[in-house]
Design a protein around this motif. Structure first.
Motif, short mmCIF file in Angstrom:
data_model
loop_
_atom_site.label_atom_id
_atom_site.label_comp_id
_atom_site.label_asym_id
_atom_site.label_seq_id
_atom_site.Cartn_x
_atom_site.Cartn_y
_atom_site.Cartn_z
N PRO A 150 38.80 -62.00 -55.39
CA PRO A 150 38.52 -60.99 -56.42
C PRO A 150 37.06 -60.88 -56.81
O PRO A 150 36.64 -59.87 -57.37
N ALA A 151 36.24 -61.90 -56.49
CA ALA A 151 34.82 -61.87 -56.84
C ALA A 151 33.95 -61.27 -55.73
O ALA A 151 32.75 -61.10 -55.93
N TRP A 152 34.53 -60.94 -54.58
CA TRP A 152 33.73 -60.37 -53.50
C TRP A 152 33.24 -58.99 -53.90
O TRP A 152 33.99 -58.16 -54.41
N GLN A 153 31.97 -58.73 -53.62
CA GLN A 153 31.39 -57.42 -53.91
C GLN A 153 30.82 -56.82 -52.64
O GLN A 153 30.39 -57.55 -51.74
N PRO A 154 30.78 -55.50 -52.54
CA PRO A 154 30.29 -54.87 -51.31
C PRO A 154 28.78 -54.98 -51.16
O PRO A 154 28.04 -55.00 -52.13
N GLY A 155 28.33 -55.05 -49.90
CA GLY A 155 26.92 -54.87 -49.60
C GLY A 155 26.61 -53.38 -49.55
O GLY A 155 27.45 -52.53 -49.86
N ALA A 156 25.40 -53.07 -49.11
CA ALA A 156 25.00 -51.66 -49.08
C ALA A 156 25.87 -50.84 -48.14
O ALA A 156 26.06 -49.64 -48.35
N GLY A 157 26.41 -51.47 -47.09
CA GLY A 157 27.26 -50.75 -46.15
C GLY A 157 28.72 -50.79 -46.48
O GLY A 157 29.54 -50.25 -45.74
N GLY A 158 29.08 -51.42 -47.60
CA GLY A 158 30.47 -51.54 -47.98
C GLY A 158 30.93 -52.98 -47.93
O GLY A 158 30.22 -53.88 -47.47
N LEU A 159 32.15 -53.23 -48.39
CA LEU A 159 32.74 -54.57 -48.36
C LEU A 159 33.42 -54.71 -46.99
O LEU A 159 34.63 -54.55 -46.84
N CYS A 160 32.63 -55.03 -45.98
CA CYS A 160 33.12 -54.96 -44.60
C CYS A 160 33.23 -56.34 -43.97
O CYS A 160 32.34 -57.17 -44.10
N LEU A 161 34.34 -56.56 -43.29
CA LEU A 161 34.50 -57.74 -42.46
C LEU A 161 34.01 -57.35 -41.06
O LEU A 161 34.70 -56.64 -40.35
N HIS A 162 32.82 -57.80 -40.71
CA HIS A 162 32.12 -57.27 -39.53
C HIS A 162 31.98 -58.26 -38.39
O HIS A 162 31.53 -57.89 -37.31
N THR A 163 32.31 -59.52 -38.61
CA THR A 163 32.18 -60.53 -37.57
C THR A 163 33.46 -61.33 -37.47
O THR A 163 33.99 -61.78 -38.49
N ILE A 164 33.96 -61.49 -36.25
CA ILE A 164 35.11 -62.35 -35.96
C ILE A 164 34.73 -63.19 -34.74
O ILE A 164 34.39 -62.63 -33.70
N ILE A 165 34.78 -64.50 -34.88
CA ILE A 165 34.48 -65.41 -33.77
C ILE A 165 35.67 -66.32 -33.56
O ILE A 165 36.13 -66.98 -34.50
N LEU A 166 36.16 -66.36 -32.33
CA LEU A 166 37.29 -67.21 -31.96
C LEU A 166 36.74 -68.41 -31.20
O LEU A 166 36.06 -68.25 -30.18
N ASP A 167 37.01 -69.60 -31.69
CA ASP A 167 36.50 -70.83 -31.08
C ASP A 167 37.18 -71.04 -29.72
O ASP A 167 38.40 -71.20 -29.66
N PRO A 168 36.43 -71.04 -28.61
CA PRO A 168 37.07 -71.19 -27.30
C PRO A 168 37.65 -72.58 -27.05
O PRO A 168 38.49 -72.75 -26.18
N ARG A 169 37.20 -73.55 -27.81
CA ARG A 169 37.69 -74.91 -27.66
C ARG A 169 38.95 -75.17 -28.48
O ARG A 169 39.83 -75.93 -28.07
N ASP A 170 39.05 -74.52 -29.63
CA ASP A 170 40.14 -74.77 -30.57
C ASP A 170 40.76 -73.43 -30.98
O ASP A 170 40.21 -72.71 -31.81
N PRO A 171 41.92 -73.07 -30.43
CA PRO A 171 42.53 -71.77 -30.75
C PRO A 171 42.87 -71.59 -32.22
O PRO A 171 43.05 -70.45 -32.66
N ALA A 172 42.95 -72.67 -32.97
CA ALA A 172 43.29 -72.56 -34.39
C ALA A 172 42.08 -72.25 -35.25
O ALA A 172 42.23 -71.93 -36.43
N ARG A 173 40.89 -72.32 -34.69
CA ARG A 173 39.67 -72.12 -35.49
C ARG A 173 39.16 -70.70 -35.33
O ARG A 173 38.94 -70.22 -34.22
N ILE A 174 38.93 -70.03 -36.46
CA ILE A 174 38.43 -68.65 -36.50
C ILE A 174 37.31 -68.59 -37.54
O ILE A 174 37.45 -69.16 -38.64
N TYR A 175 36.25 -67.88 -37.23
CA TYR A 175 35.19 -67.60 -38.19
C TYR A 175 35.19 -66.10 -38.50
O TYR A 175 35.43 -65.27 -37.62
#
Length: 372
Positions: A150-175
């Protein structure tokens, strides 16, 4: 002989650029979805024929497109993004509650091993996953329901989730990275999340520069051979983590400006990193009107300007966060696109550059597939 397929999302459609391993002579196909904003186009590492595109207009809304023949033909995938439960509210710029809304898809991240699995980062910031090649989408609501949400605020481009990284070593880890909330990591396939922002100094943006969330992260990059080492371009400062995001340190070094959007890692050299400095958060163009990619061969700190083939006067374009990528050929190819509609390639890891095309609409994203 290998070849490359460069996928370009622009303000007025998607384009597919192809060349052989020499990367000198290019064929251009498109625009696909002409007139539509295409925020991101990305191919599946598990299926070289499958490509996803995030297509949007204010009139028709959001559509996910899928191609199963390398971009020659396209069909709408499933486009129902249902939140799990009540989306609730988040804070707006002035601190007042604002209803959580679905506006557009910013980033698509296909699974490296399963051709049917793809993730989508959306605005307002939420994470979705499809396990049937985009036909249906389920929210991974643990992220949005984090206590800090609830405390997240948008940047100038909006409140955007722009990066997703999947750990190739550990399928359970996501950034993930959210503007302007910060970076988050899940170690249990997205069920729960923790902020990983310690060391991000956001003085001048946040009242508390060491706050857990509220940091304006622009982009995160990882080399698959060293998944615990992360590189970040944020709103001022280029950063590095050697412990999977638990702590960060600044590596801006001798850059002419530490503001920018993209960051990328060489395909074969985990300590070779690329950024494109922009003058400031209010002046989104290269310092001194000179378009320069900067490369560090030491994992940051010491940077060299790469200018051969790039305009060195009167250049006032921007390079957005998803508009830079590398291929896996040897020597490594580096690509980026500009808001002026140019797409550049360096077939020798950045030493020399040439334009593939010059007059596309403003480029939002550049991705590449290395094909057998």
């Amino acid at each position: 002989m290998s070849s490359v397929r460069v996928l370009v999302g622009t303000r007025k459609g998607a384009f597919v650029l192809t060349a052989d391993a020499a990367r000198k002579h290019w064929e251009v196909a498109g625009p696909h979805f002409g007139g539509w904003e295409v925020f991101h186009v990305k191919g599946s590492p598990a299926d070289p024929n499958r490509i996803y595109a995030a297509q949007h207009t204010d009139w028709f809304g959001q559509v996910i497109q899928r191609s199963d023949d390398g971009g020659r033909t396209w069909n709408p995938a499933g486009n129902e993004f249902a939140y799990e439960g009540d989306p609730g509210t988040h804070l707006w710029y002035d601190g007042t509650p604002h209803p959580w809304e679905f506006k557009r898809v910013w980033h698509l991240e296909p699974s490296p091993s399963d051709p049917g699995t793809v993730y989508a980062g959306v605005e307002d910031a939420a994470l979705f996953r499809s396990t049937d090649a985009g036909r249906s989408w389920q929210e991974m609501s643990g992220l949005r329901r984090h206590p800090t949400g609830p405390a997240w605020q948008p940047g100038a481009g909006g409140l955007c989730l722009h990066t997703i990284i999947l750990d190739p070593r550990d399928p359970a880890r996501i950034y993930t990275a959210i503007s302007a909330a910060g970076a988050f990591r899940s170690d249990d396939s997205g069920a729960t999340w923790k902020p990983v922002n310690r060391g991000l100094n956001s003085e001048g943006i946040l009242p508390d520069p060491e706050a857990e969330v509220g940091h304006c992260v622009h982009r995160i990059a990882m080399h698959p051979a060293r998944p615990d080492v992360l590189f970040m371009q944020k709103h001022w400062d280029v950063m590095r983590s050697d412990d999977a995001g638990e702590s960060w340190r600044e590596i801006s070094g001798n850059l002419p400006s530490d503001f920018g959007f993209p960051i990328e890692v060489h395909a074969h050299e985990p300590e070779t990193v690329y950024v494109v400095p922009i003058k400031s958060d209010s002046q989104h163009y290269p310092p001194d009107g000179r378009l320069r990619v900067y490369r560090s061969r030491t994992g940051g700190g010491n940077w060299e300007a790469l200018t051969d083939g790039l305009p060195q006067r009167d250049c006032y374009v921007n390079i957005l966060r998803d508009a830079m990528t590398v291929d896996s050929l040897d020597p490594c190819g580096v690509y980026f696109g500009t808001t002026g509609g140019q797409v550049y390639v360096s077939a020798d890891a950045g030493d020399r550059w040439m334009p593939i095309v010059r007059d596309l609409p403003a480029v939002f994203s550049v991705e590449v597939q290395t094909l057998p």
